[in-house]
Design a protein around this motif. Structure first.
Motif, PDB file in Angstrom:
ATOM      1  N   GLY A  36       3.129  10.361  -7.398  1.00  0.00           N
ATOM      2  CA  GLY A  36       4.234  10.685  -8.294  1.00  0.00           C
ATOM      3  C   GLY A  36       5.581  10.604  -7.630  1.00  0.00           C
ATOM      4  N   GLN A  37       5.726   9.702  -6.695  1.00  0.00           N
ATOM      5  CA  GLN A  37       6.952   9.599  -5.906  1.00  0.00           C
ATOM      6  C   GLN A  37       7.511   8.177  -6.009  1.00  0.00           C
ATOM      7  OE1 GLN A  37       6.215  10.303  -1.775  1.00  0.00           O
ATOM      8  NE2 GLN A  37       8.221   9.607  -1.097  1.00  0.00           N
ATOM      9  N   GLU A  38       8.818   8.106  -6.132  1.00  0.00           N
ATOM     10  CA  GLU A  38       9.471   6.796  -6.079  1.00  0.00           C
ATOM     11  C   GLU A  38       9.996   6.586  -4.666  1.00  0.00           C
ATOM     12  OE1 GLU A  38      12.506   6.272  -8.972  1.00  0.00           O
ATOM     13  OE2 GLU A  38      11.173   6.614 -10.693  1.00  0.00           O
ATOM     14  N   ILE A  39       9.779   5.404  -4.135  1.00  0.00           N
ATOM     15  CA  ILE A  39      10.203   5.109  -2.780  1.00  0.00           C
ATOM     16  C   ILE A  39      11.018   3.823  -2.783  1.00  0.00           C
ATOM     17  CG2 ILE A  39       8.081   3.833  -2.190  1.00  0.00           C
ATOM     18  CD1 ILE A  39       8.294   5.108   0.617  1.00  0.00           C
ATOM     19  N   ARG A  40      12.098   3.824  -2.033  1.00  0.00           N
ATOM     20  CA  ARG A  40      12.963   2.649  -2.000  1.00  0.00           C
ATOM     21  C   ARG A  40      12.357   1.551  -1.129  1.00  0.00           C
ATOM     22  NH1 ARG A  40      18.981   5.352  -1.117  1.00  0.00           N
ATOM     23  NH2 ARG A  40      19.044   6.541  -3.089  1.00  0.00           N
ATOM     24  N   PRO A  41      12.682   0.305  -1.426  1.00  0.00           N
ATOM     25  CA  PRO A  41      12.150  -0.809  -0.626  1.00  0.00           C
ATOM     26  C   PRO A  41      12.474  -0.692   0.856  1.00  0.00           C
ATOM     27  CG  PRO A  41      13.128  -1.618  -2.649  1.00  0.00           C
ATOM     28  CD  PRO A  41      13.456  -0.171  -2.582  1.00  0.00           C
ATOM     29  N   ALA A  42      13.705  -0.253   1.166  1.00  0.00           N
ATOM     30  CA  ALA A  42      14.092  -0.134   2.579  1.00  0.00           C
ATOM     31  C   ALA A  42      13.224   0.905   3.285  1.00  0.00           C
ATOM     32  CB  ALA A  42      15.555   0.238   2.688  1.00  0.00           C
ATOM     33  N   ALA A  43      12.936   2.022   2.595  1.00  0.00           N
ATOM     34  CA  ALA A  43      12.119   3.074   3.191  1.00  0.00           C
ATOM     35  C   ALA A  43      10.683   2.599   3.387  1.00  0.00           C
ATOM     36  CB  ALA A  43      12.150   4.323   2.316  1.00  0.00           C
ATOM     37  N   ALA A  44      10.137   1.908   2.389  1.00  0.00           N
ATOM     38  CA  ALA A  44       8.771   1.387   2.502  1.00  0.00           C
ATOM     39  C   ALA A  44       8.679   0.373   3.636  1.00  0.00           C
ATOM     40  CB  ALA A  44       8.353   0.739   1.184  1.00  0.00           C
ATOM     41  N   LEU A  47       0.824  -1.205   0.000  1.00  0.00           N
ATOM     42  CA  LEU A  47       0.000   0.000   0.000  1.00  0.00           C
ATOM     43  C   LEU A  47       0.861   1.259   0.000  1.00  0.00           C
ATOM     44  CD1 LEU A  47      -2.811  -0.991   2.559  1.00  0.00           C
ATOM     45  CD2 LEU A  47      -3.114  -0.532   0.115  1.00  0.00           C
ATOM     46  N   VAL A  48       1.973   1.214   0.710  1.00  0.00           N
ATOM     47  CA  VAL A  48       2.887   2.364   0.733  1.00  0.00           C
ATOM     48  C   VAL A  48       3.455   2.597  -0.660  1.00  0.00           C
ATOM     49  CG1 VAL A  48       5.093   3.214   1.616  1.00  0.00           C
ATOM     50  CG2 VAL A  48       3.444   2.172   3.185  1.00  0.00           C
ATOM     51  N   TYR A  49       3.900   1.499  -1.333  1.00  0.00           N
ATOM     52  CA  TYR A  49       4.400   1.618  -2.705  1.00  0.00           C
ATOM     53  C   TYR A  49       3.339   2.241  -3.609  1.00  0.00           C
ATOM     54  CZ  TYR A  49       8.703  -1.164  -2.294  1.00  0.00           C
ATOM     55  OH  TYR A  49       9.954  -1.603  -1.986  1.00  0.00           O
ATOM     56  N   ALA A  50       2.116   1.723  -3.528  1.00  0.00           N
ATOM     57  CA  ALA A  50       1.046   2.187  -4.414  1.00  0.00           C
ATOM     58  C   ALA A  50       0.703   3.640  -4.143  1.00  0.00           C
ATOM     59  CB  ALA A  50      -0.187   1.305  -4.234  1.00  0.00           C
ATOM     60  N   LEU A  75      -3.753   5.720   4.579  1.00  0.00           N
ATOM     61  CA  LEU A  75      -3.065   5.818   3.283  1.00  0.00           C
ATOM     62  C   LEU A  75      -4.028   6.281   2.193  1.00  0.00           C
ATOM     63  CD1 LEU A  75      -0.831   2.646   3.570  1.00  0.00           C
ATOM     64  CD2 LEU A  75      -0.021   5.001   3.294  1.00  0.00           C
ATOM     65  N   ALA A  76      -5.291   5.865   2.284  1.00  0.00           N
ATOM     66  CA  ALA A  76      -6.287   6.329   1.311  1.00  0.00           C
ATOM     67  C   ALA A  76      -6.469   7.843   1.420  1.00  0.00           C
ATOM     68  CB  ALA A  76      -7.617   5.615   1.546  1.00  0.00           C
ATOM     69  N   ARG A  77      -6.481   8.355   2.652  1.00  0.00           N
ATOM     70  CA  ARG A  77      -6.586   9.806   2.846  1.00  0.00           C
ATOM     71  C   ARG A  77      -5.356  10.520   2.303  1.00  0.00           C
ATOM     72  NH1 ARG A  77      -7.931  11.714   8.681  1.00  0.00           N
ATOM     73  NH2 ARG A  77      -7.702  13.682   7.539  1.00  0.00           N
ATOM     74  N   CYS A  78      -4.187   9.897   2.465  1.00  0.00           N
ATOM     75  CA  CYS A  78      -2.959  10.485   1.912  1.00  0.00           C
ATOM     76  C   CYS A  78      -3.065  10.620   0.397  1.00  0.00           C
ATOM     77  CB  CYS A  78      -1.751   9.630   2.275  1.00  0.00           C
ATOM     78  SG  CYS A  78      -1.254   9.754   4.013  1.00  0.00           S
ATOM     79  N   ARG A  79      -3.569   9.590  -0.243  1.00  0.00           N
ATOM     80  CA  ARG A  79      -3.712   9.650  -1.709  1.00  0.00           C
ATOM     81  C   ARG A  79      -4.687  10.733  -2.129  1.00  0.00           C
ATOM     82  NH1 ARG A  79      -3.654   4.043  -0.779  1.00  0.00           N
ATOM     83  NH2 ARG A  79      -5.925   3.861  -0.989  1.00  0.00           N
ATOM     84  N   ALA A  80      -5.696  10.979  -1.311  1.00  0.00           N
ATOM     85  CA  ALA A  80      -6.724  11.961  -1.657  1.00  0.00           C
ATOM     86  C   ALA A  80      -6.332  13.385  -1.267  1.00  0.00           C
ATOM     87  CB  ALA A  80      -8.046  11.595  -0.987  1.00  0.00           C
ATOM     88  N   GLU A  81      -5.506  13.526  -0.229  1.00  0.00           N
ATOM     89  CA  GLU A  81      -5.274  14.847   0.347  1.00  0.00           C
ATOM     90  C   GLU A  81      -3.871  15.408   0.116  1.00  0.00           C
ATOM     91  OE1 GLU A  81      -8.284  13.745   4.084  1.00  0.00           O
ATOM     92  OE2 GLU A  81      -6.202  14.300   4.470  1.00  0.00           O
ATOM     93  N   LEU A  82      -2.883  14.548   0.004  1.00  0.00           N
ATOM     94  CA  LEU A  82      -1.515  15.042  -0.120  1.00  0.00           C
ATOM     95  C   LEU A  82      -1.213  15.569  -1.516  1.00  0.00           C
ATOM     96  CD1 LEU A  82       0.694  12.444   1.832  1.00  0.00           C
ATOM     97  CD2 LEU A  82      -0.016  14.732   2.550  1.00  0.00           C
ATOM     98  N   HIS A  83      -0.390  16.616  -1.535  1.00  0.00           N
ATOM     99  CA  HIS A  83       0.074  17.151  -2.813  1.00  0.00           C
ATOM    100  C   HIS A  83       1.600  17.070  -2.913  1.00  0.00           C
ATOM    101  CE1 HIS A  83      -3.924  18.656  -3.724  1.00  0.00           C
ATOM    102  NE2 HIS A  83      -3.973  19.183  -2.506  1.00  0.00           N
ATOM    103  N   GLY A  84       2.225  16.625  -1.840  1.00  0.00           N
ATOM    104  CA  GLY A  84       3.680  16.483  -1.843  1.00  0.00           C
ATOM    105  C   GLY A  84       4.078  15.046  -1.636  1.00  0.00           C
ATOM    106  N   LYS A  85       5.218  14.849  -1.002  1.00  0.00           N
ATOM    107  CA  LYS A  85       5.733  13.504  -0.798  1.00  0.00           C
ATOM    108  C   LYS A  85       4.999  12.792   0.335  1.00  0.00           C
ATOM    109  CE  LYS A  85      10.448  14.210  -2.487  1.00  0.00           C
ATOM    110  NZ  LYS A  85      11.896  14.077  -2.146  1.00  0.00           N
TER     111      LYS A  85
END
Length: 243
Positions: free
Chosen positions: A23-31, A14-17, A50-60
C-alpha cells in the motif's frame, strides 16, 4: 558478483510491486537507488528478501528491511558471538577461525583485557567490532574467514574441519594445515600385520599353556608318588599275613 543491468531492472520492478502490495507509492528515483544498493547481493536472495517483505512487513518498504532479510548481508557474527570467539584466541593451544573485523576489534580490546578489566575489554571490543561491521555492511562485504593457529594439533583438526563443513573455509585452503589422511594398507601390509598379531597371540597364550603343562606334570608326579606310598604300606601287611 554484481548484478547485471538486466537484473537491476528486474529488481526495480520487484521493488515497485512489493511497495504496491504494502500500500505504498514509491518514486522511480527511490526504487532505482534501492536496486542499486542491493546490486552487490545475489539476485536470488534479493527476490526472496522482497517476498519476505511482502509477507512480513506491515509498514513501509525500506532498504534496511530488505537487507535485514538477506542471508548474505547478515553472515557476520553478532557482537556477543564475536567476543566469545575472540576470547578463545587467548589460549595458545586453541585454533581460532575468525574474520578481520573480529581480529582488529580484539587487538583494540586486548590491552584492556591484559590489565584485568574484562568488562571494559568487552565494551571496547564491541564498540570497535560494530564500527568494523558497519563498514563491511556498507560495502556489502561478506565475512572473510581466516585462521589463527594454536599449538594443539587435535584441537586444530577439529576446528578446521568444522570450519570447512560450515562453508567458512575451502578445503584446499586448509589441507596443508591438517594431518595427512591415512594411507590404504597394502596386501603385504595386511599379511605382515596378521603375522604380528599371530605372534603376539602366541606370546600371550604361551605362559598360560606352559603353566597348564607344569600343573599337569605336577599332578602326574603326585599320583606316582601316591601309588609308591600305597605299595610301600601294603608290603609290610602282606609280610605279616604270611607269618
Amino acid at each position: 558478483m554484481p548484478l547485471t543491468s538486466s537484473q537491476i531492472d528486474q529488481v526495480v520492478d520487484l521493488v515497485y510491486a512489493t511497495a504496491e502490495v504494502l500500500g505504498q507509492e514509491i518514486r522511480p528515483a527511490a526504487a532505482g537507488l534501492i536496486a542499486e544498493d542491493l546490486s552487490a547481493y545475489p539476485f536470488a536472495e534479493i527476490g526472496r528478501g522482497l517476498a519476505r517483505c511482502r509477507a512480513e512487513l506491515h509498514g513501509k518498504l525500506t532498504l534496511a528491511a530488505i537487507i535485514e532479510r538477506l542471508p548474505s548481508a547478515n553472515a557476520h557474527l553478532s557482537g556477543n558471538e564475536a567476543w566469545a570467539l575472540a576470547l578463545h584466541s587467548t589460549d595458545e593451544q586453541e585454533t581460532v577461525v575468525w574474520t578481520s573485523e573480529i581480529a582488529r576489534a580484539f587487538a583494540a580490546a586486548k590491552p584492556v583485557l591484559s590489565g584485568g578489566d574484562k568488562v571494559g575489554a568487552r565494551m571496547s571490543f564491541l564498540a570497535a567490532y560494530e564500527r568494523g561491521l558497519a563498514a563491511a555492511k556498507a560495502e556489502a562485504r561478506q565475512p572473510e574467514w581466516m585462521v589463527s593457529l594454536g599449538h594443539d594439533p587435535q584441537r586444530r583438526e577439529i576446528v578446521l574441519t568444522d570450519a570447512v563443513s560450515a562453508g567458512k573455509l575451502p578445503a584446499p585452503k586448509v589441507a596443508h594445515l591438517l594431518p595427512p589422511p591415512d594411507k590404504p594398507v597394502s596386501e603385504e601390509g595386511k599379511r605382515q600385520r596378521k603375522r604380528v598379531v599371530s605372534h603376539l597371540r602366541d606370546l600371550i597364550n604361551k605362559p598360560g599353556e606352559e603353566g597348564a603343562r607344569q600343573r599337569r606334570e605336577a599332578r602326574e608326579q603326585e599320583e606316582v608318588r601316591r601309588r609308591e606310598l600305597l605299595e610301600q604300606a601294603g608290603a609290610p601287611l602282606a609280610a605279616m599275613g604270611g607269618r
